[in-house]
Each structure stands twice: as structure tokens, then as C-alpha cells.
Enzyme design. Structure first.
Site: not given
Ligand code: GLP
Length: 237
Positions: A67, A136, A138, A143
Site C-alpha cells: 500500500d 482493527n 486490517h 479496512e
Molecule cells: C499500517 C499498514 C499496514 C500495517 C499496519 C500495522 O496501517 N498499512 O500494512 O500492517 O499499519 O502497523 P504496525 O506494524 O505499525 O502495527
């Protein structure tokens, strides 16, 4: 779904990096799906350290990031393009032309999403995708509510997601939208490894253990796939 639990984040990162590097050793022209966020940082650090010792590591590897934020330039410090440079691309022998990240500044984001899907197909599809997990549920920026057959699309980020990612934006102005590979796109990867670390992920990890699938919990779509490994540390489980 195969579950592996590690005493701490360091052990989880070691394991993730060895899955990554073993996969490349077996298939030097591997096509990877890559995540951003805090969770994969340890995996990237170890991969970088390991690759310094090896002749040719990422030379023929092709990467597709999951993304990118919409509306910020690639060189914005909070962009995922910059994140990938910092964490991995600047330190290994990957060829820049083999690294792909959606362009969040494209004049027509729908056209950009379609282009990204075509590029993945032209590369022969993704062999191995690493995922983080939003609190959440995702995956990428899919989402809750995203259909499981979604292709690469523009996603409106929830307040929770924007807050969780605020530390990457000094001005705290986290973009409201992003381009993300769809859940359908992710499920076409031949193998998937999801990483979850820390207490903040405990609820989401507990929910993922149940095979019940719901669009309200995007990661539950992974139960539809026959080659998924989930790596969690003690704090997340
Ligand atoms: C962001 C990214 C996701 C990632 C998520 C969790 O939203 N777009 O791909 O998995 O954060 O992030 P973290 O690893 O910082 O908890």
C-alpha cells in the site's frame, strides 16, 4: 493456518527474516509482497545485516508493496516509498526497477490501481507476501467492511488507523486515503506470512485464531488461503 509463537519481538523478527531469505535462496527471482509499519522493521534489519554477508541477495527479486498513502509525494518522510528506502531498498542489491509501490500522487488513482494489478500479473503473480495486522484487523489498508474479493483500490482510512500511524507524520496530518492491494489480490499470493507483535495486537490476534470469516475483520479472509503462517510474539498472544 500454521501458528508460531515466539518469546519476544527479536525472535519473531529472526524467524521472519529467515523465512524471507530462505525463500529467496530457493527462488532468486522471487516476487515478494511487502508490508510497512513498525512490525516488519526487525525483519528488514536482519535481512539487511544478513545480505551484507552474501554475494547477490535481492539482485533478481521483484517487490510489490501492499500500500501507499494517497496525496503525499514519494519523498514525503511519512510515505511508504521513503519507509522502504530507509528500511530495505537503500541497503540491499535490489534493482530499483524491480521495486513497485503504488503511486499515491497519480492524477487518476483508479487508473493507478488498475496499472498496479496489471504489473503484478505481468510479473507472474506474487510468490510470498508478508503482512502486518492492524489492531482493527486490517491487512494492507483493507479496512473492516472491505469485500474479500477486492482488487487494488483506494481505501478511506479509519480514525483508528490514522491515529495508529500518526507517529510516522511529524505534523500528525495523516492522509485520509490510501491505495492498497485488495484482499482478493493478497489472497492470490502463493504463500502468506502474517506478523503480529505486542499487546496492542492481542485482541486482533485472538480474533484471528477463530476460523470464523467476516468482512468486519479483514484478516479473517486469510482462512480462505491454504498456505498461511502467522508469527506472533508472547505479548500479542
Ligand atoms: C499500517 C499498514 C499496514 C500495517 C499496519 C500495522 O496501517 N498499512 O500494512 O500492517 O499499519 O502497523 P504496525 O506494524 O505499525 O502495527
Amino acid at each position: 493456518m500454521i501458528w508460531e509463537t515466539f518469546p519476544d519481538y527479536a525472535a519473531l523478527s529472526d524467524r521472519a527474516a529467515s523465512i524471507l531469505l530462505d525463500a529467496i535462496r530457493n527462488e532468486p527471482a522471487l516476487v515478494l509482497g511487502l508490508p510497512t509499519g513498525n512490525t516488519p522493521v526487525g525483519m528488514y534489519e536482519r535481512a539487511v545485516a544478513e545480505c551484507k554477508r552474501e554475494y547477490r541477495c535481492f539482485t533478481d527479486v521483484v517487490t510489490f508493496n501492499l500500500d501507499e498513502y494517497a496525496g503525499i509525494p514519494r519523498d514525503h518522510p511519512g510515505s511508504y516509498a521513503r519507509f522502504m528506502q530507509r528500511q530495505l531498498f537503500d541497503h540491499v542489491d535490489v534493482q530499483p526497477r524491480n521495486t513497485h509501490i503504488p503511486n499515491g500522487m497519480a492524477p487518476d488513482l483508479a487508473v493507478e490501481c488498475a496499472r498496479y494489478e496489471r504489473a503484478i500479473r505481468a510479473a507472474g503473480g506474487i510468490g510470498l507476501t508478508f503482512l502486518g495486522l492492524g489492531s482493527n484487523g486490517h491487512i494492507g489498508f483493507n479496512e473492516p467492511g472491505t469485500p474479500f474479493d477486492a482488487r487494488t483500490h483506494v481505501s478511506a482510512l479509519s480514525e483508528l488507523t490514522r491515529k495508529a500511524n500518526a507517529s510516522f507524520f511529524l505534523d500528525l496530518r495523516v492522509p485520509t486515503h490510501a491505495i492498497t492491494m485488495g484482499i482478493g489480490t493478497i489472497l492470490e499470493s502463493r504463500a502468506i506470512v502474517l506478523l503480529a507483535s505486542g499487546e496492542k495486537k492481542r485482541e486482533a490476534v485472538a480474533r484471528l485464531r477463530s476460523p470464523e470469516q467476516s468482512v468486519n475483520f479483514p484478516a479473517s479472509a486469510l482462512w480462505r488461503h491454504n498456505n498461511v503462517r502467522v508469527l506472533v510474539d508472547q505479548a500479542a498472544s
